[in-house]
Design an enzyme around this catalytic site. Structure first.
Site, short mmCIF file in Angstrom:
data_model
loop_
_atom_site.label_atom_id
_atom_site.label_comp_id
_atom_site.label_asym_id
_atom_site.label_seq_id
_atom_site.Cartn_x
_atom_site.Cartn_y
_atom_site.Cartn_z
N GLY A 167 -4.36 84.53 109.86
CA GLY A 167 -4.21 83.83 111.14
C GLY A 167 -2.95 84.30 111.82
O GLY A 167 -2.05 84.88 111.19
N GLN A 170 4.29 83.94 117.43
CA GLN A 170 4.66 84.95 116.43
C GLN A 170 4.75 86.35 117.02
O GLN A 170 5.31 87.25 116.40
CB GLN A 170 3.67 84.95 115.27
CG GLN A 170 3.70 83.66 114.45
CD GLN A 170 2.78 83.76 113.26
OE1 GLN A 170 1.59 83.50 113.38
NE2 GLN A 170 3.32 84.18 112.13
N CYS A 205 4.02 82.98 105.31
CA CYS A 205 3.93 83.16 106.75
C CYS A 205 4.47 84.54 107.11
O CYS A 205 5.52 84.95 106.60
CB CYS A 205 4.75 82.08 107.46
SG CYS A 205 4.73 82.24 109.25
N LEU A 206 3.77 85.23 108.01
CA LEU A 206 4.21 86.57 108.43
C LEU A 206 5.56 86.50 109.15
O LEU A 206 6.27 87.50 109.20
CB LEU A 206 3.17 87.19 109.38
CG LEU A 206 1.80 87.53 108.77
CD1 LEU A 206 0.85 88.00 109.86
CD2 LEU A 206 1.92 88.56 107.66
N HIS A 211 -1.76 75.54 109.68
CA HIS A 211 -0.60 76.44 109.74
C HIS A 211 -0.43 77.01 111.16
O HIS A 211 0.66 76.99 111.71
CB HIS A 211 -0.80 77.56 108.71
CG HIS A 211 0.33 78.55 108.65
ND1 HIS A 211 1.21 78.62 107.61
CD2 HIS A 211 0.72 79.51 109.53
CE1 HIS A 211 2.11 79.57 107.84
NE2 HIS A 211 1.82 80.14 109.00
N GLU A 212 -1.54 77.49 111.74
CA GLU A 212 -1.44 78.10 113.07
C GLU A 212 -1.16 77.05 114.14
O GLU A 212 -0.39 77.30 115.07
CB GLU A 212 -2.70 78.90 113.40
CG GLU A 212 -3.02 80.04 112.44
CD GLU A 212 -1.83 80.92 112.07
OE1 GLU A 212 -0.91 81.09 112.89
OE2 GLU A 212 -1.81 81.43 110.93
N HIS A 224 2.45 76.32 114.29
CA HIS A 224 3.23 77.33 115.02
C HIS A 224 3.30 77.00 116.51
O HIS A 224 4.31 77.26 117.17
CB HIS A 224 2.59 78.72 114.88
CG HIS A 224 3.04 79.49 113.68
ND1 HIS A 224 4.35 79.81 113.45
CD2 HIS A 224 2.34 80.04 112.64
CE1 HIS A 224 4.44 80.51 112.32
NE2 HIS A 224 3.23 80.66 111.81
NI NI Z 1 2.72 81.65 110.03
#
Ligand code: NI
Length: 163
Positions: A46, A51, A89-90, A131-132, A135
């Site tokens: 995702g 991000q 998380c990226l 999670h998304e 963000h």
């Molecule tokens: Ni993330």
């Protein structure tokens, strides 16, 4: 389509509450296409627009063997249950953490055609959605850690033998 550069903690854009999309115009379509490329390039399940430095309420999800889900202005309709999960998380690379997430979630959002969609998900899919959506509200999974002991650095090399 392009691969965009990822913003990492503590970039302030990750802490901002993202703005609703007012019109699904070519700029938004282009952003979504680039986000899908960027998510795949980084082997993510995702990605949320903050991000990639864009403070808009747009996220994409792609779970193994599933089609991409595009979420514009998503909202949680219902959450049920909870479970302990491991998460990364990226935008916070090199770590994983143990947190609590909903077992099941229902959200509504617009798709790229401007139609309202409802997405019902459980387990990993519910985790990815939460999670998304987090963000988009400036929340990172590290905010859900009960304490710092629940955050683990990822091993970059295999563990060494004890002897
Ligand atoms: Ni993330």
């Amino acid at each position: 389509m392009s691969i965009l550069s990822l913003r990492h903690y503590p970039d302030p854009v990750l802490r901002r509450k993202a703005q609703p999309v007012r019109q699904i115009d070519p700029t938004v379509r282009r952003l979504v296409a680039d986000m899908v490329d960027t998510m795949r390039h980084n082997s993510g399940v995702g990605l949320a627009a903050p991000q990639v430095g864009v403070s808009l309420r747009v996220a994409v999800i792609e779970l193994p063997e599933e089609p991409v889900i595009v979420l514009i202005n998503p909202q949680v309709v219902k959450r049920r249950g909870w479970r302990q999960v491991e998460e990364g998380c990226l935008s916070y690379p090199g770590y994983r953490g143990e947190i609590t997430r909903a077992e099941k979630i229902v959200i509504k959002a617009l798709n790229l055609d401007g139609e309202t969609i409802r997405v019902k998900a459980e387990d990993l899919a519910a985790q990815a959605l939460e999670h998304e959506l987090d963000h988009l509200n400036g929340v990172l999974y590290i905010d859900h850690l009960e304490n710092q002991d629940k955050l683990y650095p990822l091993e970059t090399e295999p563990p060494q033998q004890a002897d």
